[in-house]
Design an enzyme around this catalytic site. Structure first.
Site, PDB file in Angstrom:
ATOM      1  CG  ASP A 178      12.110  27.018 -60.328  1.00 35.77           C
ATOM      2  OD1 ASP A 178      13.260  27.387 -60.613  1.00 35.77           O
ATOM      3  OD2 ASP A 178      11.795  26.564 -59.214  1.00 35.77           O
ATOM      4  CG  ASP A 224       5.893  22.795 -58.903  1.00 35.23           C
ATOM      5  OD1 ASP A 224       6.471  23.819 -58.487  1.00 35.23           O
ATOM      6  OD2 ASP A 224       6.468  21.699 -59.023  1.00 35.23           O
ATOM      7  CG  ASP A 266       5.409  29.019 -58.655  1.00 33.76           C
ATOM      8  OD1 ASP A 266       6.230  29.937 -58.835  1.00 33.76           O
ATOM      9  OD2 ASP A 266       5.733  27.837 -58.498  1.00 33.76           O
ATOM     10  CG  ASN A 322     -23.313  33.716-101.357  1.00 37.62           C
ATOM     11  OD1 ASN A 322     -22.825  34.055-102.435  1.00 37.62           O
ATOM     12  ND2 ASN A 322     -23.233  32.487-100.895  1.00 37.62           N
TER      13      ASN A 322
END
Length: 841
Positions: free
Chosen positions: A329, A590, A594, A658
């Site tokens: 936002d 926040d 949301d 290895n």
């Protein structure tokens, strides 16, 4: 109903429920709350993963391959070779303790960080209101709730005032539901239990005192999640780790089964062949990967905390680094976040005291969540409202985009409505002019909308104000918002943050594009976008999003920079479309509306002063509302991801080479190239430098752009550097057998030294795309590498070397090994340059 049965608690009078729960309306004592917490456990849908030392220690040995090897060592102990079995058991235990020590430190560090951003709730304890972490709430607690509060359990309302709750996550109800105290019939369905509040919901407006009845899995939400076995969605990083683990496990399984079968075919001892094959499997499988990842992520989380970024979910650090799109936002992130009243105008565009007063009454008497708009109205100018009294209200919701308050003004009751101008005009049929004259709205609507567009084009947010007399009515509903008189509008200003253009430029320089998602109209959004450096932004509005399909949205979404007039439920749709288009998406929010978008994003970002429901949904919490803080977090996330990839490259280069060479050599040598205990010791020693990789320095070019898991690239890296390692291993075999005529014991001693030293030193080459002498490794990595090199060279001379099957090496062999390792490091550097020139990560 059974006296102790609280499954239909909504049907009980509050006094009876208080008695059954053994509490009072003044809450529990601290001692009783602690006892109940021990009895019922933490208020969590899923218990926290065990981080006690016993659980972590046992977790180091849960790999099937390690368990089989332990079983084989135990069998060897009872059959014939007790010293060897004890050595193998000792090496496995040391390796396990190494992982345990690292993971325990990581877990402790993360717990400390999470305590910084704990969500708390106001609880009555010992008769006083106190804030406690939400997971410490127990049945019998009495809570004080207000707008923005998350519900920590299923509760009965003891007292309430204008209480509206969002129950969309549980019932699917779009609008906030009004709640009040009282008993209901037992058969009342979930959606009609207006006297009850439930876990997973949150307060939109009003206040309440409630009694907690059920917590955790006993709640309605807990029962649903238990039935569905819900788990957090797998992050891209977790998916990449899982696929990498499967890749090495598949290769190891095929190789081990083949080697075991061939050794048995050559009539070698079955138990020794089996232990050799299982030791190879230990060397091939990324058994340290979980510990390395935990340590890397916890180190990254600690560094991010220093930059005021708190990580709640560790796996999100890697996604934070991979993020290439950030949605946010504008208020408080792109703008200063301090909204100010610019003007209060009547329907003719003239300054109006009446409009300002009505806006003030609406803002100061509403009991919902405190928001910047209402704060701006209340602080712009104070009025004496002692002659007014709030009677009722209809709280703001994100579909109506209006808030109405029923006000007693003398003998009259007025409904005063404030909200989005277009939504306020929808419920008006008249307008009040400057002299108090009331006219039909259609006659003046065109002028109202022209002034609205003019203010919006200047970047002002414009709200409408309307009223209606309702006589002596004492309750209002959404249906009361009709036949209203439009009074005028209030224009607000929230200017962009100083330096925001440069900040967004730094984000773009890191390969992260910003997309603004706002509920403001297209004209306001366009003005703000231009002020922050988006010259001709492509804009998509909420009504347009509603009309197009998900596929059409995904095809357009990468080019859109601004989303205006967006409804809350459309935010999640935008996030999902961006992900479908191939992006790693961060969402910064926040507010109460949301939560769903924060859940849907790859990285949910909130701030420390956000409402509870947003902080709970977020993966990452910023201690400051500043994009510069977020930029630091992105860089740390990428550094953490880069260091994790370094371990992957180590596991797929020298180590893998290895083990592959050893498997091949066992096919033509008349003896095992290394004994099982020597393989495990080599694997343990090469683990030490890798354990320090979390503290390694990272080149700037590894941070400049988002990076993602690329299994095709990893496979190519594994083939290139694994084969290169094997070439020099076979060169070592040839020198030892054909030139220096080494016997079995000398061969094993020499090759043990060569394999450990080469695997340790090549780390300094593959850790960076730069030439190894131009990229300085971290101090701990450098020290660990040098210590392991020295320990490997000294191993054949150390006390107990004979028990490990080692013999001191002649100077000629040491010199030959030094030349081979030097050539290997030089060739690896050249191969790295050619590889990165041809293959892009």
């Amino acid at each position: 109903m059974n006296p102790d049965d609280l499954s239909s608690f909504w049907s009980l009078p509050s006094a009876e429920l208080v008695r059954r729960l053994g509490t009072t309306e003044r809450g529990l004592t601290s001692e009783e709350a602690l006892r109940r917490c021990s009895l019922y456990g933490a208020d969590l849908l899923r218990p926290k993963k065990r981080s006690d030392w016993v659980g972590l220690l046992l977790g180091q040995f849960k790999s099937p391959i390690v368990l089989i090897l332990l079983l084989a060592a135990g069998l060897s102990f009872f059959l014939h070779d007790q010293p060897d079995a004890l050595i193998i058991l000792g090496i496995i235990l040391v390796s396990g303790f190494l992982g345990f020590w690292q993971e325990r430190g990581a877990a402790h560090a993360v717990e400390e960080l999470l305590s910084i951003v704990r969500t708390t709730v106001a609880v009555l304890r010992d008769g006083r209101s106190t804030e406690v972490p939400i997971e410490e709430v127990v049945p019998g607690d009495v809570l004080n709730l207000s707008a923005g509060s998350s519900l920590p359990g299923d509760c009965l309302i003891l007292a309430s005032k204008d209480l509206y709750v969002d129950e969309a996550t549980l019932t699917g109800e779009t609008f906030p539901v009004e709640k009040t105290e009282g008993a209901l019939p037992v058969e009342t369905p979930l959606g009609k239990r207006i006297n009850s509040l439930f876990l997973g919901t949150h307060v939109v407006s009003g206040t309440a005192t409630v009694l907690v009845v059920h917590t955790g899995r006993q709640t309605e939400f807990g029962k649903v999640s238990e039935r569905l076995r819900l788990r957090p969605p797998e992050t891209e990083f977790e998916r990449g780790v899982r696929r990498f683990g499967y890749l090495l496990m598949e290769v190891a399984l095929l190789l081990v089964l083949g080697i075991f079968a061939v050794n048995v075919h050559f009539h070698r001892p079955v138990l020794e062949s089996f232990m050799f094959a299982m030791a190879l499997a230990v060397g091939l499988t990324p058994q340290l990967l979980p510990a390395i990842i935990s340590v890397n992520l916890s180190h990254g989380a600690k560094r991010m905390a220093e930059a005021k970024v708190i990580v709640k979910r560790l796996a999100s650090i890697e996604n934070f680094g991979s993020m290439n799109v950030l949605c946010s936002d504008k208020t408080g992130t792109l703008t200063e976040g301090v909204v100010r009243v610019h003007a209060a105008l009547d329907a003719e565009g003239k300054e109006s005291e009446r409009v300002l007063l009505c806006a003030y009454l609406n803002a100061s008497l509403q009991s919902g969540f405190v928001n910047p708009i209402d704060q701006a109205v209340r602080t712009y100018r104070e009025f004496d409202v002692s002659g007014y009294r709030r009677v009722d209200e209809v709280p703001y919701d994100f579909l109506r985009k209006r808030l109405s308050v029923l006000v007693e003004a003398g003998d009259d009751h007025l409904v005063i409505t404030k909200g989005s101008l277009r939504n306020v005009l929808e419920v008006c049929n008249r307008a009040e002019l400057s002299g108090g004259q009331v006219v039909d709205l259609p006659g003046v609507r065109r002028g109202i909308e022209e002034r609205f567009r003019e203010f919006s084009g200047q970047g002002h947010r414009v709200l409408g104000v309307a009223c209606r007399s309702v006589g002596g009515e004492t309750r209002i509903t959404r249906e009361s918002e009709r036949d209203m008189t439009f009074l005028g509008y209030v224009a607000f200003l929230d200017p962009p943050k100083p330096g925001i253009t440069e900040t967004l430029g730094r984000l773009r320089g890191l390969g992260v594009s910003m997309k603004m998602i706002t509920g403001d109209n297209e004209l306001v959004a366009t003005n703000v976008a231009r002020q922050i450096g988006l010259v001709e932004p492509e804009i998509l509005t909420g009504p347009e999003i509603r009309r197009i399909s998900d596929e059409a949205l995904a095809s357009r979404i990468n080019t859109v920079e601004v989303f205006a007039e967006v409804e809350p439920n459309q935010k999640e749709r935008i996030i999902l479309a961006l992900k479908k288009a191939g992006n790693v998406v961060g969402y910064m929010g926040d507010g109460i509306n949301d939560a769903s978008a924060l859940h849907a994003a790859d990285v949910g970002i909130s701030v420390d002063d956000a409402v509870d429901v947003a902080k709970e949904a977020a993966d990452i919490v910023l201690l400051e509302r500043d994009l510069n803080v977020l930029i630091h977090g992105v860089r740390e996330g990428r550094a953490t991801f880069a260091n994790t990839l370094k371990y992957v490259f180590m596991a797929t280069s020298a180590n893998f080479g290895n083990m592959f060479s050893m498997a091949g050599a066992s096919l033509f040598l008349p003896f095992l190239p290394l004994l099982p205990k020597q393989i495990l010791l080599a694997n343990l020693m090469t683990d030490f430098p890798e354990m320090t990789i979390a503290t390694d320095s990272v080149d700037e070019e590894m941070i400049e752009a988002p990076r993602r898991w690329n299994m095709s690239f990893i496979k190519k890296f594994m083939v290139t550097f694994g084969v290169l390692s094997s070439v020099f291993d076979y060169l070592t075999f040839g020198v030892l057998l054909l030139i220096l005529r080494a016997d079995a014991e000398l061969f094993r001693s020499a090759w043990f030294v060569e394999s450990v030293v080469s695997a340790a030193l090549v780390v300094l080459v593959i850790r960076s795309r730069r030439p190894f002498f131009m990229s300085r490794p971290g101090r701990h990595l450098m020290i660990a590498t040098l210590v392991i090199v020295a320990a490997a060279v000294a191993a054949p001379l150390a006390p107990g070397a004979e028990a490990l099957g080692f013999r001191p090496l002649p100077r000629g062999i040491l010199a030959a090994l030094a030349v081979i390792v030097g050539l290997y490091i030089l060739t690896a550097e050249i191969a790295k340059r050619v590889f990165y020139a041809r293959v892009q990560p």
